[in-house]
Design a protein around this motif. Sequence first.
Motif, PDB file in Angstrom:
ATOM      1  N   GLU A  36       0.824  -1.207   0.000  1.00 26.64           N
ATOM      2  CA  GLU A  36       0.000   0.000   0.000  1.00 26.64           C
ATOM      3  C   GLU A  36       0.861   1.261   0.000  1.00 26.64           C
ATOM      4  OE1 GLU A  36      -4.052   1.580   2.123  1.00 26.64           O
ATOM      5  OE2 GLU A  36      -2.846   0.103   3.189  1.00 26.64           O
ATOM      6  N   TRP A  76       1.969   1.979  -3.497  1.00 22.73           N
ATOM      7  CA  TRP A  76       0.890   2.587  -4.293  1.00 22.73           C
ATOM      8  C   TRP A  76       0.705   4.057  -3.926  1.00 22.73           C
ATOM      9  CZ3 TRP A  76      -1.485   1.392  -8.598  1.00 22.73           C
ATOM     10  CH2 TRP A  76      -1.539   0.069  -9.029  1.00 22.73           C
ATOM     11  N   SER A  77       0.763   4.353  -2.637  1.00 17.31           N
ATOM     12  CA  SER A  77       0.484   5.726  -2.202  1.00 17.31           C
ATOM     13  C   SER A  77       1.585   6.703  -2.597  1.00 17.31           C
ATOM     14  CB  SER A  77       0.231   5.778  -0.699  1.00 17.31           C
ATOM     15  OG  SER A  77       1.388   5.447   0.016  1.00 17.31           O
ATOM     16  N   THR A  78       2.772   6.190  -2.968  1.00 22.93           N
ATOM     17  CA  THR A  78       3.843   7.068  -3.442  1.00 22.93           C
ATOM     18  C   THR A  78       3.918   7.124  -4.962  1.00 22.93           C
ATOM     19  OG1 THR A  78       5.508   5.303  -3.332  1.00 22.93           O
ATOM     20  CG2 THR A  78       5.237   6.692  -1.373  1.00 22.93           C
ATOM     21  N   TYR A  99      -6.589   0.882  -5.335  1.00 23.92           N
ATOM     22  CA  TYR A  99      -5.743   1.925  -5.928  1.00 23.92           C
ATOM     23  C   TYR A  99      -5.878   1.957  -7.427  1.00 23.92           C
ATOM     24  CZ  TYR A  99      -3.632   2.888  -1.438  1.00 23.92           C
ATOM     25  OH  TYR A  99      -3.438   3.270  -0.150  1.00 23.92           O
TER      26      TYR A  99
END
Length: 66
Positions: free
Chosen positions: A29, A32-34, A66
């Motif tokens: 996760e 994905w968030s970066t 995502y």
Amino acid sequence: MNRAGADTRPRAEKIGRRNEIDSLCDAFEAAWSTGQRPSVDEYLSSARVSAPSELLVELVRLEHFY
């Protein structure tokens, strides 16, 4: 072995397995968030978890999010 000891061991193993999966999912996760696009296949092949099918389900859920 007493009954309490017999009941504790499977629960402890389940908690350990869950912690392994949570750690890997947190890393997936975070990628994905970066803005990265981590591969479910790469995470599965590099992970040494005792329950790969559980990890697969969680990774696919995150990928879908995502």
